[in-house]
Design a protein around this motif. Structure first.
Motif, short mmCIF file in Angstrom:
data_model
loop_
_atom_site.label_atom_id
_atom_site.label_comp_id
_atom_site.label_asym_id
_atom_site.label_seq_id
_atom_site.Cartn_x
_atom_site.Cartn_y
_atom_site.Cartn_z
N GLN A 1 -28.26 60.60 37.16
CA GLN A 1 -27.18 61.50 37.58
C GLN A 1 -25.97 61.35 36.66
N THR A 2 -24.93 60.68 37.05
CA THR A 2 -23.74 60.58 36.21
C THR A 2 -23.46 59.13 35.83
N ILE A 3 -22.78 58.95 34.71
CA ILE A 3 -22.44 57.62 34.22
C ILE A 3 -21.51 56.93 35.21
N GLN A 4 -21.82 55.68 35.53
CA GLN A 4 -21.05 54.91 36.50
C GLN A 4 -20.36 53.71 35.84
N GLY A 5 -19.18 53.40 36.32
CA GLY A 5 -18.47 52.20 35.88
C GLY A 5 -18.12 52.18 34.41
N ASN A 6 -18.02 53.38 33.79
CA ASN A 6 -17.76 53.45 32.34
C ASN A 6 -18.74 52.58 31.56
N GLY A 7 -20.00 52.56 32.04
CA GLY A 7 -20.94 51.57 31.53
C GLY A 7 -21.92 52.01 30.47
N ALA A 8 -21.83 53.26 29.97
CA ALA A 8 -22.77 53.72 28.94
C ALA A 8 -22.52 52.94 27.65
N LYS A 9 -23.54 52.21 27.19
CA LYS A 9 -23.29 51.27 26.09
C LYS A 9 -24.58 50.85 25.39
N LEU A 10 -24.41 50.39 24.16
CA LEU A 10 -25.45 49.71 23.39
C LEU A 10 -25.00 48.28 23.19
N VAL A 11 -25.84 47.32 23.55
CA VAL A 11 -25.46 45.91 23.52
C VAL A 11 -26.35 45.15 22.55
N LYS A 12 -25.73 44.44 21.64
CA LYS A 12 -26.46 43.52 20.75
C LYS A 12 -26.36 42.12 21.33
N MET A 13 -27.52 41.47 21.47
CA MET A 13 -27.57 40.13 22.04
C MET A 13 -27.61 39.07 20.94
N ASP A 14 -27.00 37.95 21.19
CA ASP A 14 -27.09 36.81 20.28
C ASP A 14 -28.41 36.10 20.55
N THR B 1 -29.63 33.34 19.58
CA THR B 1 -29.62 31.89 19.76
C THR B 1 -29.13 31.50 21.14
N SER B 2 -28.00 32.10 21.55
CA SER B 2 -27.40 31.73 22.82
C SER B 2 -27.80 32.65 23.98
N ASN B 3 -28.45 33.78 23.65
CA ASN B 3 -28.79 34.79 24.67
C ASN B 3 -27.56 35.25 25.44
N THR B 4 -26.49 35.44 24.70
CA THR B 4 -25.27 36.00 25.26
C THR B 4 -24.96 37.30 24.52
N VAL B 5 -24.02 38.09 25.05
CA VAL B 5 -23.66 39.35 24.41
C VAL B 5 -22.91 39.07 23.11
N ALA B 6 -23.44 39.61 22.01
CA ALA B 6 -22.77 39.45 20.71
C ALA B 6 -21.76 40.56 20.48
N ARG B 7 -22.12 41.79 20.85
CA ARG B 7 -21.19 42.92 20.69
C ARG B 7 -21.64 44.07 21.57
N THR B 8 -20.68 44.79 22.10
CA THR B 8 -20.95 45.96 22.92
C THR B 8 -20.34 47.20 22.28
N TYR B 9 -21.13 48.25 22.18
CA TYR B 9 -20.67 49.53 21.65
C TYR B 9 -20.66 50.52 22.82
N SER B 10 -19.47 50.88 23.28
CA SER B 10 -19.34 51.80 24.40
C SER B 10 -19.38 53.24 23.91
N PHE B 11 -20.06 54.10 24.68
CA PHE B 11 -20.17 55.52 24.33
C PHE B 11 -19.21 56.40 25.13
N MET B 12 -18.34 55.78 25.89
CA MET B 12 -17.54 56.56 26.83
C MET B 12 -16.59 57.56 26.15
N ASP B 13 -16.23 57.32 24.90
CA ASP B 13 -15.32 58.25 24.21
C ASP B 13 -16.02 59.48 23.65
N ILE B 14 -17.36 59.46 23.59
CA ILE B 14 -18.05 60.59 22.95
C ILE B 14 -19.03 61.30 23.88
N LEU B 15 -19.21 60.81 25.10
CA LEU B 15 -20.20 61.41 26.01
C LEU B 15 -19.55 62.01 27.23
N ALA B 16 -20.14 63.11 27.71
CA ALA B 16 -19.79 63.63 29.03
C ALA B 16 -20.40 62.71 30.07
#
Length: 361
Positions: free
Chosen positions: A122-135, A137-152
């Protein structure tokens, strides 16, 4: 004695063939590696010599985890932890999995997780539309790329491929149709080819599966740009709408040129012709392109001349969805989308587990 040896070899071959035919995991070379009888999975990512992950989109109330590492045929551990899975309506989706659609290992062995963050499609919730690169070695989030500025807020980002050498990501948006291009180094991104004919399912194509046209709410079900694949050298991006059999490509140098507008890019799109209705697709390192065929329950290969051959045809390939290549095998998830209640007048037609198979390539 020589004749006896020949007879022994012949009998051994016959017995082996019979054994293979009787083993369901060796049927036509398709081997079951994971199954889930409860939760609908869509994506699979196999690490070379290592882990396999699957993801589960939040498409219904039958839901528990977004991303897991598999253990054997049925075991699973939430990835990277339980806390990332605990999103609820009304909360921010920036640091939680909201509705994960795809998981992907790039050529450097890095893991990427794509979260369109649109429960029930349905619709994007929590401003959460994103691509996430994982580390890794540590299995933690290395970087998050949010799409909220370019998507409806009605968008649904579907699949991703990474050009490691040039540090670019390419993604499909399957609701409105379009390609998202991300400069991974500086985070700059844009959506292109929105509503271009190559990203929109052909309205005249009848998507017939299991003997009938797939319908939703009394209308033909249409899925726009979905499958996406990057050639081994990163020079070409192949993509297609899901619910027709056309295949398209464009040079990535054009997509990376921010001075080219949609009209310029549209004129550079190449129509490769009619092949199959597939959800995902992937290139191997030799330049062969692997696709599914939702209507005929098979996996196919296109070589560099676009000659199409069948790898395996099997009734167990119920909506082959996502693809991963590792350890000399093609891994494919089966999400059984055509059996969902919304495509069957409210009736759940599924009678077997959601699965992941592998086949030697």
């Amino acid at each position: 004695m020589k004749n006896c040896a020949v007879l022994f070899l012949l009998l051994t071959g016959i017995l082996a063939a019979c054994s293979d035919d009787n083993d369901p995991d060796n049927n036509h070379g398709l081997q079951l590696v994971f199954e889930d009888n409860t939760y609908q999975l869509t994506g699979v990512a196999k690490e070379e010599g290592g882990r396999m992950l699957v993801n589960y989109p939040r498409w219904s109330d039958i839901y528990k985890y977004a991303v897991v590492v598999t253990q054997g045929r049925t075991g699973k551990t939430p990835y990277p932890n339980e806390d990332m899975q605990q999103w609820q309506h009304g909360l921010s989706g920036l640091d939680k999995w909201v509705c994960v659609q795809s998981v992907y290992f790039d050529d450097a062995g890095d893991l990427w997780i794509l979260d369109p963050a649109a429960p029930r499609l349905q619709t994007i919730q929590g401003n959460g539309a994103k691509l996430v690169k994982m580390d890794k070695t540590s299995n933690t989030v290395a970087r998050t790329y949010s799409f909220m500025d370019i998507l409806a807020d009605t968008s649904y980002v579907n699949d991703v491929r990474i050009d490691v050498a040039r540090q670019y990501a390419y993604l499909t948006e399957s609701k409105g149709g379009g390609i998202i291009v991300v400069n991974l180094a500086n985070g700059q991104m844009r959506r292109v080819l929105q509503a271009h004919y190559s990203t929109i399912s052909d309205p005249a194509y009848k998507f017939v599966i299991d003997g009938r046209e797939l319908m939703k709410n009394g209308r033909p079900a249409k899925f726009n740009s979905d499958g996406i694949a990057l050639t081994p050298n990163g020079d070409w991006l192949y993509y297609k709408p899901l619910s027709d059999d056309k295949l398209y490509r464009i040079k990535t140098e054009y997509l990376r040129d921010w001075n080219m507008n949609d009209a310029d890019l549209g004129s550079r799109v190449e129509d490769l012709g009619h092949f199959t209705t597939t959800d995902g697709m992937i290139f191997d390192k030799k330049g062969n392109l692997y696709l599914g065929d939702l209507q005929r329950y098979r996996l196919v290969k296109l070589d560099s001349t676009l000659k199409m051959t069948t790898i395996v045809q099997d009734d167990r390939l119920i909506w082959p969805d996502s693809y991963s290549i590792a350890d000399g095998y093609l891994y494919v998830s089966c999400s059984q989308i055509q059996k969902q209640p919304e495509y069957n007048n409210g009736v759940d037609k599924r009678t077997s587990p959601y699965t992941v198979y592998k086949v030697k390539i």
